[in-house]
Design a protein around this motif. Sequence first.
Motif, short mmCIF file in Angstrom:
data_model
loop_
_atom_site.label_atom_id
_atom_site.label_comp_id
_atom_site.label_asym_id
_atom_site.label_seq_id
_atom_site.Cartn_x
_atom_site.Cartn_y
_atom_site.Cartn_z
N ASN A 45 -2.12 -6.46 -0.55
CA ASN A 45 -2.65 -6.40 -1.90
C ASN A 45 -1.63 -6.99 -2.86
N LYS A 46 -1.36 -8.27 -2.64
CA LYS A 46 -0.17 -8.84 -3.26
C LYS A 46 -0.25 -8.86 -4.78
N TRP A 47 -1.44 -9.04 -5.32
CA TRP A 47 -1.50 -9.24 -6.77
C TRP A 47 -1.81 -7.97 -7.54
N ASP A 48 -1.92 -6.86 -6.80
CA ASP A 48 -2.16 -5.65 -7.55
C ASP A 48 -0.94 -4.74 -7.41
N TYR A 88 2.16 -6.32 -5.58
CA TYR A 88 2.97 -7.25 -6.37
C TYR A 88 4.30 -6.63 -6.74
N GLN A 113 7.74 -8.20 -5.52
CA GLN A 113 8.64 -8.74 -6.54
C GLN A 113 9.95 -7.97 -6.59
N GLN A 160 11.40 -6.41 -4.14
CA GLN A 160 12.25 -6.77 -3.00
C GLN A 160 12.85 -8.15 -3.18
N ILE A 161 12.05 -9.06 -3.74
CA ILE A 161 12.59 -10.40 -4.01
C ILE A 161 13.76 -10.29 -4.97
N VAL A 164 15.75 -7.71 -5.60
CA VAL A 164 16.93 -7.13 -4.98
C VAL A 164 17.55 -8.12 -4.00
N GLY A 175 10.52 -11.65 -16.48
CA GLY A 175 9.34 -10.79 -16.49
C GLY A 175 8.58 -10.73 -15.20
N PHE A 176 9.20 -11.17 -14.10
CA PHE A 176 8.50 -11.04 -12.83
C PHE A 176 8.48 -9.60 -12.36
N GLY A 236 14.13 3.77 -2.85
CA GLY A 236 13.32 3.36 -1.70
C GLY A 236 12.14 2.51 -2.10
N ILE A 268 13.06 -1.09 -2.71
CA ILE A 268 13.42 -1.92 -1.56
C ILE A 268 12.45 -1.75 -0.42
N GLY A 269 11.32 -1.11 -0.69
CA GLY A 269 10.25 -1.12 0.29
C GLY A 269 10.39 -0.11 1.40
#
Lengths: 666, 443
Positions: B296-299, B302, B306, B308-309, B311, B330-331, B399, B402-403
Amino acid sequence: MRLFKFPFIDKDPDSILSGEMRPAHMGEYRIKLYVIAGGVSLLFLIILGRLFYLQVLSQKYFESLALGNKQQTIIVPAHRGEIYVDGGKTRIVKNETSFSIYVVPNNFPKEPERSLLVDQLGAIFGMDTNRLVTALKAGRWNPYRSRIVMDDVPISKIYYLAEHLDDFPGLNYQYSPKRVYSNGLMWSHIVGYIRGISSAEYGEKSHQGYNRNSLVGKKGIEAQYDLELRGQDGYKIQTVDARNRVKGEVQPEGGEPVPGNDIILTIDEKIQKSVYDMMQGYPGGAVVTKASTGEILALYSYPSYDPNIFIGEVEKEIYDKYANDPQLPFFNRVIQGEYPPSSVFKIIVSAAALADDEVNFYRDIQYCAGGIAIGPQFFKCEGWHNAQNMFAGFADSCNVYYYRVGIKIGSEKIIRFAHDYFGLGKATGIDLPYERKGRVPSHRWKSEMKGTFWWDGDTANLSIGQGFLLATVMQMNTVTAAIANNGVAYQPHLLKSVRSATDGREIYAAKKNIQVELPLDKEKIELIQRAMRAVVEWGTAERAAGHSRVPIAGKTGTAQNIQGNAHAWFSCYAPYQSQDPDKVVVVTVFIENGGHGGAAAAPFATSILESIYLGNDVRYNFKRIMQGWESRRTQYEEWLQKRNEGFLPKTQEQIDAKKENDNTSD
Amino acid sequence: MKNPFYPRLFFWDTPLLIYVILLGLTGVLFAYSSSIQIEESRVAVQASYLRQLFFLGSGLALMIGVSFVNYKKIAEHYWILFAVCISLLLYVIVFGKVVNGSRRWIDFGIISLQPSEFVKVLMVVVIAQFLDKNRDKLREWKTLAMLAGIVGLPIMLIFLQPDLGTALVFIPMTMAMIFVGGFDGKYFAGLLIMGTLAVSIPLWLSYNQMIHSEPSLLIQILSNSFYLLFLAVFFLFVAGLIFLVNLGMRNITLGNIAFFAFIVSIGLLFALAIQHVLLKEYQRERLLAFLNPHLNKWDFGYNVIQSQITVGSGGILGKGFAQGAQGQLGFLPSRSTDFIFSVIGEELGFLGSGLIVVVFLLFVLRMLKVARGAKDRLGGLIAVGILTKFAMQIFINIGMTIGVAPVTGIPLPFLTYGGSALWTSLLAIGLLFNVDMRRYVHK
């Protein structure tokens, strides 16, 4: 002194005094605390391990993701060179301001939102959803690069997109020049058009600097000189935020677009206009070249199409109308149409016969009795020409004479002359793509393709330009040009020069290349020229061209074909016996199913030549020619009537009057 | 010994105090960093860090104030505290301000308070006092039922807000306290089984429904609430039968089997309730986004991706303080509050963020030392409750960035920008100091 006794000590005399057992002194409590300590430490170790994995081990991966998050490469289309005629004075293809919408596939949502957004875009912007989906699929390989999904977007929709960029992740718009073909119907077969590159073409041409957004010439000059015209696309790197708003732009070194060069054509707009006007309504092709250089002054094939329909979104209705037209508007009859050259081919047979003095131009006389029997077959002539020499046979287009000449000199010689010297069956090398070669049959060809041997009937058919022989209008024009230019014809070409779009400097100028060089003396070529003049003066083209003020010399052709009416040919040049070779203009007109060459094609060519030399409107010329034709016909009929009256007295009074007259004259 | 404050004032645990002030100042620094917003290539800084500094100062004063009042005196009025907790939660459910689809905030005009944070600290005291007071009657059904009421009522109210994060902190916190408080191992295990069943079944079902368009037979059966109910009733029936049979025999093993069958049945009922009544759709999606963010990447996914990216792109050394582009462009959503750790990770890198995690660990272990040194059971339980609260809060917040934990709206202690969270944290530390200071005092 308590001040310095910091509470690192567990045991304290006070606790004993307290009378209550400290929890810490109970073993179970302590163990439970250690369990909790272990649990908490485990949780924190998980965090540290995960941090190590994210930040140390996969740093590169996430860094690239972060870069992709905020950077996108935008391709800046180069200014495409424009196309001029009239030596660079008149612009026929130009660029206009327009906007296009592009997508950065990385920022576009994934399924299932993707299909929803695609449908939405189709509804709001009228976008071609197939194109969008294709672009997104292609985006798997380089998802950060922009791909254009809609061209020539109306400005109102651009405003809407600009205001709602948040709602359309991954989409944005950019300025991109739009190709405009002014008076496209007139120029379409010359300039062609450009379209977005197809994936097959991209595979072929990616090493030449094309990208997936490239517009590539598909036909005509646009395709032929695409590398010259397109320049070099630039790129810039944009930083965007999470809402797809552009925060900054970087123009990298070497990323500036390099504009393409302008192309100047040899075409003369006035002549092209004449040809265009003349050909309306008659499927066929016409070409006008300069005999001394091979420059093409006009090239038109009717019907033509409007190249502007290919710019931006192609409207299916219009395209289908063109594509389903039985008259084939996309088919360039000048270079792609292969037809039997018919009597025009007699120029080549005459040249072959004269070359080694096998036939004397005036003294070798054959008798035409409406046909000739060769083996089991009877070969007809158009008329009953009685005894004729080659001069008269050429002018009257007598088939019988040429049957006999062909059989006399042999088919090999005709084939050699047609193929080796006059360049039939070979591409003329005109600078337009998709040229067809035509066909010069040979004995070998026939035995391979038809499975039968070559016989005299084939030679007879060949010598009047029928049978298996096929040639394009361009090729026959070159044949006439070779005669007109005293044995040397130059390669027909459209390119005059290439001009830099930035400083107007001429980068390249076209040179003339010899295409045809005849092994004939000048006297012999002059004989053929005389014969061609005779065609106009009293031969098959007399009624159409013989009364013109322009001294025209040419040859008609009537190509019999199975499908329908005969095709009409007329290939001519003017002025005849000109002192200035640069003034000689060769015109070849071909009318599909037009009927007799002298009746259908010759008036067209004459009108065109008159408009070139006399400056009149081509339609006016045509009308005048046809009126003259009509009046001469009525005069002839009147004369015929008078003559009949004169020879065959009908009433007694007339007989008496004649007798009286006879007596008095004695 | 003339000064009555003399022994108390200087018995604050110095390392703990140092950790708290260090973390608080880091929070102020990152309130500054995360307020940087790149707008039209112009850098704008909001003065939020000054606010944060003010809250830190006032919070420290509050902490000192709380540490002066004897925790025993506070704990004596635990019914009042419990009433306060319940009324706060009720108030927020009825009149609270809606933020992100749930009523969590009480708006006081200038300042908005999130009472569930405050309630957690109060509930630590309440539960600790209850366990301490009834330590001899912990095996009685009556005590058990009362404890279930005391613990269950706030959890229900928090679920109604709904605030999944607070519930996720609250449950382990209570469990730890019950664990340390000397609860019967059997009951504790039963509680664990019940909780696991109640949480995992709905999650597993939702996840399978999401990834498989055509669910297997087992899932079809389980997602049918009737079958689940049937299963629960079946276990209940078995438990009752064994209990009745065992009534005369008093066999311990049979009694245990009956007890666990009962527990499973209750767990299934809870699962049913969570699956169909309590868990809101967006909470389910968030939990699922944690399980597989790319679904559900865009909800909700996201945020996870984002974060994790953000960090991960920090690398070992980071991009430098106030240099994090991910956050400033603003990501990263709610970067000054829930996702502050991502900003830290991006700007300070593995060395910086790892150091902060280590400081947090030391901080928690130091609290454990307080728990160990506590004078009595009440103090120990309070300390354990507070330390588990902090540990869970830290674990769930970091947690989620960082997922390794689901995305919930839980603040990171001391670092998250916001007054009420900081005050509550410092209040809890004040209580801890309170316990620590009085370990030698017999009164």
